[in-house]
Design a protein around this motif. Sequence first.
Motif, PDB file in Angstrom:
ATOM      1  N   ILE A   3       0.835  -1.192   0.000  1.00 16.54           N
ATOM      2  CA  ILE A   3       0.000   0.000   0.000  1.00 16.54           C
ATOM      3  C   ILE A   3       0.871   1.243   0.000  1.00 16.54           C
ATOM      4  O   ILE A   3       0.656   2.176  -0.761  1.00 16.54           O
ATOM      5  CB  ILE A   3      -0.926   0.013   1.249  1.00 16.54           C
ATOM      6  CG1 ILE A   3      -2.122  -0.903   1.019  1.00 16.54           C
ATOM      7  CG2 ILE A   3      -1.411   1.408   1.551  1.00 16.54           C
ATOM      8  CD1 ILE A   3      -3.099  -0.356   0.012  1.00 16.54           C
ATOM      9  N   GLN A   6       2.406   1.681  -3.343  1.00 18.00           N
ATOM     10  CA  GLN A   6       1.370   2.076  -4.292  1.00 18.00           C
ATOM     11  C   GLN A   6       1.051   3.563  -4.130  1.00 18.00           C
ATOM     12  O   GLN A   6       0.981   4.322  -5.090  1.00 18.00           O
ATOM     13  CB  GLN A   6       0.110   1.235  -4.047  1.00 18.00           C
ATOM     14  CG  GLN A   6      -1.095   1.666  -4.866  1.00 18.00           C
ATOM     15  CD  GLN A   6      -1.028   1.146  -6.299  1.00 18.00           C
ATOM     16  OE1 GLN A   6      -0.845  -0.033  -6.540  1.00 18.00           O
ATOM     17  NE2 GLN A   6      -1.166   2.053  -7.264  1.00 18.00           N
ATOM     18  N   LEU A   7       0.880   3.970  -2.871  1.00 13.22           N
ATOM     19  CA  LEU A   7       0.554   5.381  -2.617  1.00 13.22           C
ATOM     20  C   LEU A   7       1.705   6.274  -3.050  1.00 13.22           C
ATOM     21  O   LEU A   7       1.504   7.332  -3.651  1.00 13.22           O
ATOM     22  CB  LEU A   7       0.265   5.604  -1.134  1.00 13.22           C
ATOM     23  CG  LEU A   7      -1.041   5.020  -0.603  1.00 13.22           C
ATOM     24  CD1 LEU A   7      -1.087   5.125   0.906  1.00 13.22           C
ATOM     25  CD2 LEU A   7      -2.238   5.744  -1.212  1.00 13.22           C
ATOM     26  N   SER A  10       1.707   6.352  -6.866  1.00 13.86           N
ATOM     27  CA  SER A  10       0.537   7.115  -7.327  1.00 13.86           C
ATOM     28  C   SER A  10       0.735   8.594  -7.059  1.00 13.86           C
ATOM     29  O   SER A  10       0.426   9.444  -7.894  1.00 13.86           O
ATOM     30  CB  SER A  10      -0.735   6.653  -6.606  1.00 13.86           C
ATOM     31  OG  SER A  10      -1.033   5.339  -6.946  1.00 13.86           O
ATOM     32  N   THR A 251      -2.046  12.082  -1.818  1.00 13.65           N
ATOM     33  CA  THR A 251      -2.340  10.652  -1.693  1.00 13.65           C
ATOM     34  C   THR A 251      -2.123  10.155  -0.265  1.00 13.65           C
ATOM     35  O   THR A 251      -2.949   9.406   0.251  1.00 13.65           O
ATOM     36  CB  THR A 251      -1.473   9.810  -2.646  1.00 13.65           C
ATOM     37  OG1 THR A 251      -0.161  10.339  -2.647  1.00 13.65           O
ATOM     38  CG2 THR A 251      -2.002   9.857  -4.051  1.00 13.65           C
TER      39      THR A 251
END
Lengths: 294, 344, 423, 243
Positions: A3, A6-7, A10, A251
């Motif tokens: 996570i 990913q964050l 992103s 994010t």
Amino acid sequence: MDIFLQLLLSGLLLGGVYGLLSLGLTLVFGVTRIVNFAHGEFVMLGMYLTYFLWQLGFDPYLAAPVVFFACFAVGVVTQHLLLRKTLTMPHLVQVFVTLGISVVMQAGAQLLFTSNFYFVRPSYGNAMVEIGNIRLPLTTIIAAVLALIGTALVHLFLKKTHTGAAIRATAQDPYAANVVGIEIKTVYAVTFGVGIGCAGLAGALLAPIYPVYPTVGLAYSLISFVVVVLGGLGSLPGALIGGLVVGLLETFSAYYISPEAKEATYFTIFIIVLLLRPAGLLGLRGSETMGANH
Amino acid sequence: MNTNTISTRIQPSLQAASLGRTVTLWVIIVGALYITASRLTDEHLVDLMFQIMLAASLAGAWNIVGGFGGQIALGHAAFFGIGAYTSTILFQHYHLTPWIGMLAGALFAALLATLIGAVTLRLRGPFFAMTTVAFTELVRIIVKNWDSLTGGTRGLWIPWEPNPWNFSFSDRNSYLLVAVTLAVLVFSTTAIMAKTKLGFLLNALREDADAARSVGVKATRARLISFAISAAFVALGGTLYAQYSLSIDPTSVLSFDISIQMALMSAVGGLGTVIGPALGAIAAVTSSSLLRGWFGGELGALHLLLYGVLFILVMLYARGGLLGMAINVKKRLTRRFGQGQSDV
Amino acid sequence: MEIDRRTLLQAAGLTLGAAALGAPALAQSSREPLRIGMLFPRTGDLALLGIAQANGALIAIDMANDAGGINGRKIEVVNADAPTPNAAVSEATRLISSENVKILVGSYASAIASSVVGVAERSDIIHWEVGAIADSLTQRGFKNVFRTCATAGQTGQVGFDFALNYLFPKLSLTEKTAKIALVHEDSEFGSTVAKSLTARANELGLSFATYAYAKDTNDLSPVVLKVRDAGTDVLLSVQYINDAVLFWRQARQLGLNVKAHIGLGAGHFQDSFPKAVGADADGVFISGPPLDLNPAGLTSEGAALAEQFYSRYQKKFGEKASSVAMLGFAGTIMLTHFVLPNVKDPDSSEAIRAAALAVDKPVGSTPAGWGVKFNPPGPNGGQNERSFWIIRQWQSGVLQTIYPEQLAAVKPIMLPLPEWANR
Amino acid sequence: MDQVLLQINDLHVAYGELRVLQGVSLQVKAGELVSLLGGNGSGKSTTQKTILGFVRPTSGQILFEGERLDTLSIPEIIRKGITMVPEGRRVFPFMAVRENLLLGAWVRRNERAELKHDLERVLELFPILRTRLNQLAGSMSGGEQQIVAMARALMMRPKLVLMDEPTMGLAPKLVDEVLELIQTVNRNGIAVLLVEQNARTALGFTDRAYVLERGRLVIEGPSKDLLTNERVRSAYLGELSQA
């Protein structure tokens, strides 16, 4: 961990998109000292152009260079017809003229294209790049990468070409530039053209990601102002850094605090940064009292 | 700086005569406004005049910071919202009459303005502008999320129970009279300010920031005071708007657009002049109302387009805004008239 | 059929009335058109749907005028543009005092409506709201406000009822095991719906996770990730166009697989949604204003009005009527068809109010499937208590009515939604 | 050496309604060092700006080597052989010294080989700059910046350099250095039209001088004569603090 990565990725991509959005704004300000409140509307123009070219069968990324040059021309003409006159007027007048331009462009878009949402949907619109469990949309990756390349190209253009040198000289001291024979009116027109071209280019690259409609510009203007002031108004790398900071803040605060908190977070950080480093992260110290430089 | 020294040099000789004339003119205008405000019967005209008076007050208040001080503040919606919310919340939670709530709102706004002013003192131009925008966004976000106090995004309603003590009237004319009073207050203050040391300091700050900086503490104080006064007036306008429209929410009183409008009207009318913003408000409100009326929205955004074009033209071709244009025309006329005389 | 008879009766009544009351006075007023103000956002952010709704309303007026007007008086429409609450106040005042309108019809958006009702109440003019759904509008104790459509709060109700009664059995979920997530934008609209959902959930003893965000956001991946990692079965979302599209795209990108998705906001029920996400729209349920109902579920009067509406709209505007246009039409037809013909003096708000409160039409009488019965003054006064939202589903790019079952045209598809990898 | 380089005849300049120059006539001969004196707002700087083409005269003529200048653009005038060292030095602060110098020859930017040669020549004249070519001009002291500004003006191989208050704001020791440099420039056969507020300094080392008052020429002549002129003594030498 997934996570977090990913964050992180992103956020970096979103930041790249923001950097791309802000490039033209920071360039125009850095040289002409004009805070272009119609910046978001020129992004909108780029998005519409891309949409119509896509309708004609152009791939959005093939359309992008066309859009850049079309917007460059629009920028030069706008500067020539409207902003040239304001160079000798108080700073406020310039701000207001660009505000007027944004009103006119919004209304014009609505008259011409109605308030419908338009979407550019290339076949690869949903394509993903997967690294383990981390998934990133291709269109956003392209936008972020091109933001980097675009920033680098503009940077090279400024550093390595005669026109670039003239632009930087004018940015630093228009009177002195005049004294050595630089036609600063031409410099302003070219700079504004390049700035608007960048805005249009950003629009072209955003078109496969976000819809376009007549009032889309306001949100883009606001976000680019935050990014640009945060990074250092007038500084090209500053726009990129500012974009990344805002993207990551968005994010991470959205995930770890609350999706609602992200605006509050970045506006707070924004104010704090400005208070501690009034010229922005990469802006030169003292420039907040006179504008900024490269 | 040059123009300043010239005008201060000329002033003493003219002062006595012109002061008397100005005051007389002012009294006549104010009297006429009050009489019109109380006699006007056409509701639409009353509303139009109300909108003009409110807009003029806001633009006039903005002008203190933006025009005289030359600082592009784009966050005055925050003070507008603070005024509207403070009086409404005090009324709903403590049943405090909005008349007093109004003053509380103004005081609150003035305090906040001083605080913001103090921390943004070093910032100029776009940096200052963006900080004020960010500050307004923060206020809006707080209001949006403090549901129990502010009603969140739904906002607050004000019951319509006519009772003058509670700032609620059965007729529109009474609201208009309050609006006229606010406008008179704003423009009297600016007029006085323009003639006093505060105005001079602000002018100096605008014309030559470095020179004014050497004045030091006084300049700092002048800037803070002017910011506070400006914010307080805008907050008063916020309460007036809330009482008139009977409902407030973050979009209607805290949007970026409101900040922009204040600045636009001030600029159209003539920045840094006393009555310029009033002219700007008259032009902006009537033209947008007329354009909207003529086209009735049938041609979509045409009225906005025309408004935008007109605005750009005024900015580009009327130096000093509408007021500057008027003065120029007058000058040209008198010159032609004067020449005609000498020829004869 | 119904219409013809009614018109005949009205004509007869008019002649009789004129004879009885003395012809001159009435004849004069009957020659003068009845002026109705149409206040919708026609520029700015809300223009797209505002104009559609105004167009729907216009069809109702056309039908009344083609049938000879209201008791012989033609209706004259005065259009106004209300892009923002402030402009709405000015325009409403102008319509009332300069244009001399007696009734305001509007206004699509709640923010616009809530500032207009204050003006209408002060000037003692009827405000006939056909599209704004904020519950608060009819809770302020204003006597001049009538709302024909259902409210935001009712969205939650129908959403949960549909999920519990209809979806859960089909998906083999139970109230205990099902994981429900609510994602909503945090403007007034989204928060109101979210509140009503929470209230309804508490009544039903359900629990669910809520995620709110600001609607003009550029990235929803954190929200998508949270919903994904919570193992959500049923997703309820309250979104506008922008964020609805962004969310659903990122849901695909990040592999958020749910068994069912019910969109409760404006974002999912417009054509822009399938236009933007293509076939990914298929299978998504929406809760919203009625359109394309099974005529069997309507009264004969309602079915006839519906047929007229669809064909007239297609003819006049060259496109199929949307549900937002339907809101405009259904609301306005209540005024022109059920209320105004019974008003002796349409210049008196008192008379209109009385006539409106007297209407009592069963569910199915309007093309929207709704009945007409306005709450008397008091809590929620002026709200049409017989309006409701329905559930539809995107099927091959077209919305099909699913629920309530008596109005359903087809059976649902893609239950449960296939995983993205298999689409 | 007696050839007339710059000839100005009856020059009038107005900013809107404000008349700044009213019938100024002056000349500079090749290789001459001429100073232009006067109080604040007397029109000294405007005269220079008009020569370089910043400001268009309302009437009158500017001739350079017999050719009309007053219809040409700034780059064209620079090409003819006139450059300027502006008031306040005005170096490009965030550029290296080298880039500052190269920008001095902006008008001839495409003549690469020539530029290299010119740069070398200028560095010979101002050797102090040689080691600082890569330093940002903005980080230098006021005196050093003045040198950069002068060097920049010489990059075009001008026949006439207009200098606007080159000693302003410099410490007295630096003033002498700068004046020496001006003489060095002049010794290389370049004519200098120097605007100065400090009359004593200017008259001390220029060949001839003109005195402007409110846009009109009031006195002209060899500098050493002016030093003894009554009017000059009382107005410009007696009260130096007047500004």
